[in-house]
Write a protein that holds these residues in place. Structure first.
Motif, mmCIF file in Angstrom:
data_model
loop_
_atom_site.group_PDB
_atom_site.id
_atom_site.type_symbol
_atom_site.label_atom_id
_atom_site.label_comp_id
_atom_site.label_asym_id
_atom_site.label_seq_id
_atom_site.Cartn_x
_atom_site.Cartn_y
_atom_site.Cartn_z
ATOM 1 N N PHE A 26 -22.115 53.282 -4.182
ATOM 2 C CA PHE A 26 -21.086 52.789 -3.944
ATOM 3 C C PHE A 26 -20.281 53.946 -2.696
ATOM 4 O O PHE A 26 -20.857 55.034 -2.850
ATOM 5 N N MET A 27 -19.129 53.503 -2.046
ATOM 6 C CA MET A 27 -18.569 54.162 -1.196
ATOM 7 C C MET A 27 -17.136 54.716 -1.795
ATOM 8 O O MET A 27 -16.463 55.066 -0.812
ATOM 9 N N ASP A 28 -16.620 54.246 -2.722
ATOM 10 C CA ASP A 28 -15.384 54.370 -3.411
ATOM 11 C C ASP A 28 -15.054 55.827 -3.956
ATOM 12 O O ASP A 28 -15.532 56.204 -4.904
ATOM 13 N N GLU A 29 -14.559 56.588 -2.932
ATOM 14 C CA GLU A 29 -14.248 57.956 -3.438
ATOM 15 C C GLU A 29 -13.573 58.200 -4.905
ATOM 16 O O GLU A 29 -13.439 59.237 -5.496
ATOM 17 N N GLN A 30 -12.604 57.215 -5.057
ATOM 18 C CA GLN A 30 -11.655 57.020 -6.247
ATOM 19 C C GLN A 30 -12.413 56.956 -7.459
ATOM 20 O O GLN A 30 -12.221 57.623 -8.481
ATOM 21 N N LEU A 31 -13.558 56.143 -7.308
ATOM 22 C CA LEU A 31 -14.474 55.789 -8.444
ATOM 23 C C LEU A 31 -15.366 57.315 -8.677
ATOM 24 O O LEU A 31 -15.208 57.556 -9.740
ATOM 25 N N THR A 32 -15.769 57.863 -7.773
ATOM 26 C CA THR A 32 -16.473 59.195 -8.073
ATOM 27 C C THR A 32 -15.347 60.314 -8.677
ATOM 28 O O THR A 32 -15.712 60.914 -9.741
ATOM 29 N N THR A 33 -14.075 60.188 -8.254
ATOM 30 C CA THR A 33 -13.231 61.065 -9.029
ATOM 31 C C THR A 33 -12.759 60.585 -10.500
ATOM 32 O O THR A 33 -12.902 61.665 -11.091
ATOM 33 N N HIS A 34 -13.007 59.231 -10.396
ATOM 34 C CA HIS A 34 -12.729 58.960 -11.869
ATOM 35 C C HIS A 34 -13.632 59.301 -12.631
ATOM 36 O O HIS A 34 -13.552 59.649 -13.871
ATOM 37 N N LEU A 35 -14.909 59.013 -12.411
ATOM 38 C CA LEU A 35 -16.336 59.781 -13.267
ATOM 39 C C LEU A 35 -15.981 61.056 -13.421
ATOM 40 O O LEU A 35 -16.084 61.498 -14.654
ATOM 41 N N TYR A 36 -15.730 61.950 -12.320
ATOM 42 C CA TYR A 36 -15.579 63.375 -12.545
ATOM 43 C C TYR A 36 -14.494 63.707 -13.624
ATOM 44 O O TYR A 36 -14.693 64.488 -14.564
ATOM 45 N N ASP A 37 -13.388 63.060 -13.547
ATOM 46 C CA ASP A 37 -12.280 63.171 -14.461
ATOM 47 C C ASP A 37 -12.942 62.895 -15.977
ATOM 48 O O ASP A 37 -12.186 63.588 -16.657
ATOM 49 N N ASN A 38 -13.759 62.190 -16.099
ATOM 50 C CA ASN A 38 -14.302 62.017 -17.420
ATOM 51 C C ASN A 38 -15.602 62.613 -17.483
ATOM 52 O O ASN A 38 -16.533 62.171 -18.570
ATOM 53 N N ARG A 39 -15.853 63.700 -16.980
ATOM 54 C CA ARG A 39 -16.961 64.481 -17.139
ATOM 55 C C ARG A 39 -18.347 63.930 -16.881
ATOM 56 O O ARG A 39 -19.298 64.154 -17.540
ATOM 57 N N ILE A 40 -18.340 63.323 -15.648
ATOM 58 C CA ILE A 40 -19.432 62.615 -15.279
ATOM 59 C C ILE A 40 -19.641 63.194 -13.761
ATOM 60 O O ILE A 40 -18.851 62.821 -12.723
ATOM 61 N N ILE A 41 -20.739 63.478 -13.384
ATOM 62 C CA ILE A 41 -21.137 64.019 -12.092
ATOM 63 C C ILE A 41 -22.148 63.077 -11.592
ATOM 64 O O ILE A 41 -23.259 62.899 -12.295
#
Length: 344
Positions: A291-306
């Motif tokens: 995926f190319m959605d940087e906000q989704l990457t941030t959302h995952l990281y905020d939920n402790r997923i890298i």
């Protein structure tokens, strides 16, 4: 954001901000920290030593190389095989070989830089390639370079772009680094699938490290072509793969098949739970979701997923993110990942 590790990242990684679930990397079968797999490797290191730096053209030779290459050729479905120290070396061996011939070489979009060599013609899509093949001189032999798993959906699993071309007089070179050991019957990759197409010649190359968990590259093709590659200065002048690596690969197939079953189960679970599959580019049964959605990457990281996330292939490129399901993961890991995505 960069994260520096002190040990192999499996299903979790320790960062300066604490523990995160990890859905990235290329350790698809989760072999790198398995005790039984490491025991095989350790036993073979004791027998063969840590490294063998002599040329394969030397007058003193390890018999394990011929045995392993015959084994791998049968496994993948090719007439012959050549092993090298890495996937990059394997792909460079092939691309450099064709760069000094009279062939005209076309490189397709999203193909890995390991296939890059001087004199190649890059095409923007398969329509441009189709036109270029029509315009080339009849006596010129065409070589087409591509990645099997391009993460953008151009090739695997259907290879519609290739099927749209007249390939009867073409040599098709496929880097199957992300497929070998992972997709196809028993993880044999795409060789037999592509062999069904009406093409002039097929060469598959790339890393076996991603699917087989070992530092190793390979080239698969006809006996004649493999023998020609064997005679090149690049092959003769480079250090080979570790003999301990080759022996471990041959001895560990029962472990690999068990891990592939676990991977298939994890992938099936994730696909059944995630409610927004349209967020991702997913390639058949490959365990990656691009995926190319940087906000989704941030959302995952905020939920402790890298996840894997960096500009590719250069720093100036668009940010590409990828969720990787592996055999490392537990059912609870998969549930948590799906829940976080479904909340997005």
């Amino acid at each position: 954001m960069e994260h520096y590790m002190d040990k192999f990242p499996s299903r979790v990684v320790q960062t300066d901000k604490g523990e995160y679930r990890y859905f990235g990397g290329t350790a698809y079968l989760g072999l790198q920290t398995r005790k039984d797999f490491i025991e095989h490797y350790t036993t073979n290191i004791i027998h063969y030593g840590t490294h063998y730096g002599a040329s394969r053209a030397s007058n003193v030779r390890f018999s394990i190389y011929d045995k392993a290459e015959q084994y791998l050729a049968r496994y993948i479905g090719s007439e012959s095989c050549l092993s090298l120290s890495s996937g990059y070396m394997a792909s460079q061996l092939v691309s450099q070989y064709f760069s000094v011939t009279e062939h005209i070489v076309y490189r397709t979009p999203y193909s890995h830089d390991s296939l890059a060599a001087a004199g190649q013609l890059k095409v923007k899509d398969y329509e441009e390639l189709k036109d270029a093949l029509k315009r080339k001189r009849q006596e010129q032999k065409a070589v087409i370079l591509l990645d099997s798993i391009d993460f953008m959906g151009l090739n695997y699993p259907d290879f519609k772009g290739l099927q749209s071309l007249n390939l009867q007089d073409c040599i098709v070179v496929v880097d199957d680094s992300h497929g070998l050991g992972v997709v196809g019957p028993k993880g044999a990759g795409v060789f037999n699938r592509l062999l069904q197409l009406p093409l002039g010649e097929l060469i598959v190359c790339g890393s076996l490290g991603k699917g087989f968990g070992l530092q190793l590259g390979g080239v698969f093709g006809t006996k004649k072509r493999i023998e020609e590659l064997r005679q090149t200065p690049i092959f003769g002048g480079s250090s080979p793969a570790s003999p301990a690596t080759l022996a471990t690969l041959m001895e560990s197939q029962y472990i690999l098949e068990r891990q592939r079953e676990k991977l298939r189960s994890n992938l099936k679970q994730f696909c059944s739970l995630v409610k927004k599959p349209e967020l991702f580019i997913h390639l058949g049964d490959h365990p990656t979701f691009t995926f190319m959605d940087e906000q989704l990457t941030t959302h995952l990281y905020d939920n402790r997923i890298i996840v894997t996330s960096f500009p590719y292939p250069t720093k100036e490129s668009q940010l590409m993110s990828r969720i990787v399901i592996s055999a490392f993961h537990t059912p609870r890991d998969i549930e948590t990942l799906a829940e976080v995505i479904n909340e997005y």
